[in-house]
Design an enzyme around this catalytic site. Structure first.
Site, PDB file in Angstrom:
ATOM      1  N   PHE A 131       0.813  -1.224   0.000  1.00  0.00           N
ATOM      2  CA  PHE A 131       0.000   0.000   0.000  1.00  0.00           C
ATOM      3  C   PHE A 131       0.845   1.271   0.000  1.00  0.00           C
ATOM      4  O   PHE A 131       0.313   2.366   0.169  1.00  0.00           O
ATOM      5  CB  PHE A 131      -0.941   0.005   1.214  1.00  0.00           C
ATOM      6  N   LEU A 132       2.182   1.143  -0.159  1.00  0.00           N
ATOM      7  CA  LEU A 132       3.010   2.347  -0.082  1.00  0.00           C
ATOM      8  C   LEU A 132       2.679   3.328  -1.210  1.00  0.00           C
ATOM      9  O   LEU A 132       2.172   2.932  -2.261  1.00  0.00           O
ATOM     10  CB  LEU A 132       4.502   1.976  -0.131  1.00  0.00           C
ATOM     11  N   LYS A 171      -6.669  -5.137  -1.915  1.00  0.00           N
ATOM     12  CA  LYS A 171      -5.812  -4.157  -2.586  1.00  0.00           C
ATOM     13  C   LYS A 171      -6.588  -3.396  -3.668  1.00  0.00           C
ATOM     14  O   LYS A 171      -6.547  -2.161  -3.739  1.00  0.00           O
ATOM     15  CB  LYS A 171      -4.591  -4.874  -3.185  1.00  0.00           C
ATOM     16  N   ASN A 191      -7.703   0.729  -3.649  1.00  0.00           N
ATOM     17  CA  ASN A 191      -7.355   1.696  -4.695  1.00  0.00           C
ATOM     18  C   ASN A 191      -8.600   2.242  -5.384  1.00  0.00           C
ATOM     19  O   ASN A 191      -8.671   3.427  -5.701  1.00  0.00           O
ATOM     20  CB  ASN A 191      -6.411   1.064  -5.719  1.00  0.00           C
ATOM     21  N   HIS A 216      -8.811  16.326  -2.558  1.00  0.00           N
ATOM     22  CA  HIS A 216      -8.245  17.517  -3.185  1.00  0.00           C
ATOM     23  C   HIS A 216      -8.621  17.523  -4.655  1.00  0.00           C
ATOM     24  O   HIS A 216      -8.202  16.642  -5.407  1.00  0.00           O
ATOM     25  CB  HIS A 216      -6.725  17.542  -3.019  1.00  0.00           C
ATOM     26  N   ALA A 217      -9.395  18.511  -5.032  1.00  0.00           N
ATOM     27  CA  ALA A 217      -9.796  18.599  -6.440  1.00  0.00           C
ATOM     28  C   ALA A 217      -8.561  18.887  -7.291  1.00  0.00           C
ATOM     29  O   ALA A 217      -7.646  19.581  -6.866  1.00  0.00           O
ATOM     30  CB  ALA A 217     -10.830  19.702  -6.608  1.00  0.00           C
ATOM     31  N   CYS A 236      -0.706   3.289 -10.502  1.00  0.00           N
ATOM     32  CA  CYS A 236      -1.636   2.334  -9.869  1.00  0.00           C
ATOM     33  C   CYS A 236      -3.114   2.596 -10.143  1.00  0.00           C
ATOM     34  O   CYS A 236      -3.792   1.723 -10.685  1.00  0.00           O
ATOM     35  CB  CYS A 236      -1.394   2.304  -8.368  1.00  0.00           C
ATOM     36  N   LYS A 286      -4.624   1.831 -13.803  1.00  0.00           N
ATOM     37  CA  LYS A 286      -4.561   0.432 -14.223  1.00  0.00           C
ATOM     38  C   LYS A 286      -5.339  -0.472 -13.269  1.00  0.00           C
ATOM     39  O   LYS A 286      -5.950  -1.448 -13.691  1.00  0.00           O
ATOM     40  CB  LYS A 286      -3.108  -0.036 -14.355  1.00  0.00           C
TER      41      LYS A 286
HETATM   42  N1  LIG Z   1       4.442   1.869  -7.664  1.00  0.00           N
HETATM   43  C1  LIG Z   1       3.627   1.918  -6.632  1.00  0.00           C
HETATM   44  O1  LIG Z   1       3.423   2.962  -6.011  1.00  0.00           O
HETATM   45  C2  LIG Z   1       2.920   0.669  -6.166  1.00  0.00           C
HETATM   46  C3  LIG Z   1       2.273   0.659  -4.927  1.00  0.00           C
HETATM   47  C4  LIG Z   1       1.648  -0.501  -4.511  1.00  0.00           C
HETATM   48  C5  LIG Z   1       1.640  -1.625  -5.314  1.00  0.00           C
HETATM   49  N2  LIG Z   1       2.269  -1.592  -6.534  1.00  0.00           N
HETATM   50  C6  LIG Z   1       2.273  -2.808  -7.352  1.00  0.00           C
HETATM   51  O2  LIG Z   1       3.574  -3.405  -7.238  1.00  0.00           O
HETATM   52  C7  LIG Z   1       3.936  -4.027  -8.471  1.00  0.00           C
HETATM   53  C8  LIG Z   1       5.273  -3.473  -8.954  1.00  0.00           C
HETATM   54  O3  LIG Z   1       5.099  -2.096  -9.226  1.00  0.00           O
HETATM   55  P1  LIG Z   1       6.338  -1.134  -9.501  1.00  0.00           P
HETATM   56  O4  LIG Z   1       5.798   0.238  -9.596  1.00  0.00           O
HETATM   57  O5  LIG Z   1       7.414  -1.447  -8.523  1.00  0.00           O
HETATM   58  O6  LIG Z   1       6.787  -1.655 -10.952  1.00  0.00           O
HETATM   59  P2  LIG Z   1       8.138  -1.344 -11.742  1.00  0.00           P
HETATM   60  O7  LIG Z   1       7.796  -1.430 -13.171  1.00  0.00           O
HETATM   61  O8  LIG Z   1       8.786  -0.125 -11.183  1.00  0.00           O
HETATM   62  O9  LIG Z   1       9.098  -2.578 -11.344  1.00  0.00           O
HETATM   63  C9  LIG Z   1       8.898  -3.884 -11.767  1.00  0.00           C
HETATM   64  C10 LIG Z   1      10.271  -4.520 -11.971  1.00  0.00           C
HETATM   65  O10 LIG Z   1      10.117  -5.917 -12.183  1.00  0.00           O
HETATM   66  C11 LIG Z   1      11.122  -6.340 -13.084  1.00  0.00           C
HETATM   67  N3  LIG Z   1      10.750  -7.660 -13.615  1.00  0.00           N
HETATM   68  C12 LIG Z   1       9.752  -7.988 -14.459  1.00  0.00           C
HETATM   69  N4  LIG Z   1       9.726  -9.321 -14.666  1.00  0.00           N
HETATM   70  C13 LIG Z   1      10.715  -9.858 -13.929  1.00  0.00           C
HETATM   71  C14 LIG Z   1      11.185 -11.186 -13.697  1.00  0.00           C
HETATM   72  N5  LIG Z   1      10.595 -12.253 -14.269  1.00  0.00           N
HETATM   73  N6  LIG Z   1      12.234 -11.367 -12.874  1.00  0.00           N
HETATM   74  C15 LIG Z   1      12.831 -10.302 -12.288  1.00  0.00           C
HETATM   75  N7  LIG Z   1      12.423  -9.025 -12.445  1.00  0.00           N
HETATM   76  C16 LIG Z   1      11.381  -8.808 -13.257  1.00  0.00           C
HETATM   77  C17 LIG Z   1      11.177  -5.221 -14.094  1.00  0.00           C
HETATM   78  O11 LIG Z   1      12.386  -5.218 -14.815  1.00  0.00           O
HETATM   79  C18 LIG Z   1      11.029  -3.986 -13.179  1.00  0.00           C
HETATM   80  O12 LIG Z   1      12.289  -3.487 -12.766  1.00  0.00           O
HETATM   81  C19 LIG Z   1       2.759  -3.770  -9.416  1.00  0.00           C
HETATM   82  O13 LIG Z   1       1.899  -4.887  -9.383  1.00  0.00           O
HETATM   83  C20 LIG Z   1       2.092  -2.564  -8.830  1.00  0.00           C
HETATM   84  O14 LIG Z   1       0.726  -2.510  -9.151  1.00  0.00           O
HETATM   85  C21 LIG Z   1       2.920  -0.475  -6.969  1.00  0.00           C
END
Ligand SMILES: NC(=O)c1ccc[n+]([C@@H]2O[C@H](COP(=O)([O-])OP(=O)(O)OC[C@H]3O[C@@H](n4cnc5c(N)ncnc54)[C@H](O)[C@@H]3O)[C@@H](O)[C@H]2O)c1
Length: 436
Positions: A152-153, A207, A211, A254-255, A263, A266
């Site tokens: 949830f960060l 989750k 969102n 916040h408008a 996130c 998608k």
């Molecule tokens: N970004 C956010 O604020 C946030 C917050 C909560 C949850 N999430 C969820 O967390 C997940 C990751 O998000 P993110 O923003 O960190 O994505 P990101 O695209 O920044 O990072 C994903 C990483 O995974 C790597 N990767 C892909 N396939 C791989 C494999 N088979 N082996 C090793 N590495 C591999 C990619 O190269 C990439 O560096 C998503 O499902 C997202 O919805 C994201």
């Protein structure tokens, strides 16, 4: 505990570094060799406040490692986290699970001894079942429990959010897995973070529901803002007036220009698809997504309206490009449709962002990138605040005015007060602040 973090992006790198900081031995794995090489050189591939120091300290302490080779860290791990991307699938809006499944298959081959595989990526309900099936299909002898632990960060405040979470959700019915995950998060019990254990499918749905609810709150106040403009009310006072009710709360009211980022767009899209697949359509979330999509073009029309309805040949200065402050993340940033709309209407666009200009250049190649806010404002017919970086909260208004062709500001984050802008000689337009 020995932890392998598969995927070293915004979530994987922050989670891995924080787990190492708790005292665990963490290896962050990524397919992207450039990213891993940078991390091995001590460079942080993303902008996240405080992350460089946290990574450096834990690397120095010997608790945090980076590699492209998944097999060795998985073999020695007590827990393997999957934190790879789950973007929208091209064409239909479902979550693209190909990275999760590819990781699961690779993990399967490398498992040694009892291991908990934990999905941290945001995944549709039932993905844990499929990850388990894939692992056991590839390695029938694997001693494995598959759990869900959604993250949830928030980018920009990720380390604090990770270390002081409102709650930690763990989806598993396996006793051994509970113990391992409980042990991993135990250092947080000092911060009194509640750990909620639930079924795996429930954790997966929590989750998306979280969102979707936050996206709904934002979209609700954005629609109220449109009404406030028409009826002569101030949406910020409305938000305060309703937010002081504890049942509603002040956050996410916040408008602005509509939600974007890595996130909310998608995840709302994916949740709508999941619900349709189970014949339980989520009409409210469908409306949220559609209202938010329409809002993007409406923001371009707002700028055009302030400049008399014609942008051809006009110069518009855009401050802030990333989807929120304190990140370099440009994924589905509201600035992208806004700037594209301005270009479509014939405007010349100059832009400045404190950290997001390199990633922005890939999305928006046809604009002029500037040195700072004042350079950006030079010769502009209007200045638009799109992302409320702290650097834009106390601009030198006389200096800004002197740099511009005409003093017009469209403040899509309501950073400034209309009276203050009028006193400084600006034509000013915020969001949802109707003139009574
Ligand atoms: N970004 C956010 O604020 C946030 C917050 C909560 C949850 N999430 C969820 O967390 C997940 C990751 O998000 P993110 O923003 O960190 O994505 P990101 O695209 O920044 O990072 C994903 C990483 O995974 C790597 N990767 C892909 N396939 C791989 C494999 N088979 N082996 C090793 N590495 C591999 C990619 O190269 C990439 O560096 C998503 O499902 C997202 O919805 C994201």
């Amino acid at each position: 505990m020995h932890i392998a973090m598969i995927g070293t992006g915004y979530v994987g790198l922050v989670s891995g570094a924080c787990f190492a900081d708790f005292g665990h031995h963490v290896t962050c794995v990524d397919k992207d060799a450039d990213k891993i090489a940078a991390l091995q050189r001590g460079e942080i591939p993303i902008f996240e406040p405080g992350l460089d120091a946290l990574v450096a300290a834990n690397v120095k302490a010997g608790r945090l490692h980076f590699t492209t080779d998944l097999a060795a860290p998985v073999a020695e791990a007590d827990a393997v986290f999957i934190a790879v991307g789950t973007p929208s699938r091209r064409g239909d809006g479902h979550a693209d699970l190909s990275y999760v499944y590819a990781a699961a298959k690779e993990i399967a081959a490398a498992l040694r001894g009892f291991t908990v595989v934990i999905t941290k990526s945001t995944v549709p309900v039932g993905t844990g079942d499929e990850v388990e099936r894939l692992i056991l299909e590839a390695n029938p002898a694997a001693e494995v429990a598959v759990a869900s632990n959604p993250e949830f960060l928030r980018e920009g405040a990720a380390i604090r959010d990770f270390k002081y979470p409102d709650r930690i959700v763990v989806g598993t019915s396996d006793e051994r897995a509970r113990k391992v995950v409980g042990e991993i998060y135990r250092p947080l019990s000092l911060n009194q973070a509640p750990v909620m254990y639930t079924a795996r499918r429930t954790a997966e749905l929590i989750k998306y529901a979280a969102n979707a609810f936050l996206a709904t709150k934002i979209t609700f106040i954005n629609e109220i803002a449109d009404l406030a403009e028409k009826v002569g009310a101030d949406v910020q006072d409305v938000a305060r007036g309703i937010g002081m009710d504890n049942r509603i709360g002040t956050k996410f009211l916040h408008a602005g220009p509509g939600f974007g980022g890595s996130c909310f767009p998608k995840d709302t899209r994916a949740l709508i698809k999941i619900a349709l697949d189970y014949d339980a359509p989520l009409r409210i979330v469908e409306a949220v997504l559609s209202v938010n999509d329409n809002r993007k073009r409406a923001m371009t029309r707002k700028v055009s309206h302030v400049l008399g309805g014609n942008l051809r040949g006009k110069t518009v200065a855009v401050l802030g490009l990333t989807f929120k402050p304190d990140t370099d993340d440009m994924r589905e940033a509201p600035s992208i449709p806004l700037v594209t709309g301005l270009l479509d209407m014939g405007a010349n666009v100059r832009a400045y962002d404190p950290v997001g200009m390199e990633p922005a250049k890939r999305e928006l190649p046809d604009i002029v990138y500037c040195e700072d806010a004042y350079d950006c404002a030079a010769g502009a017919d209007a200045l638009v605040i799109v992302t409320e970086w702290v650097q834009f909260r106390a601009l030198d208004l006389p200096r800004l005015k002197a740099a511009m062709k005409q003093p017009v500001m469209v403040d899509l984050r309501n950073v400034y007060r209309p009276e203050e802008m009028a006193a400084a000689g600006f034509v000013y337009e915020g969001v949802g602040r109707g003139k009574a």
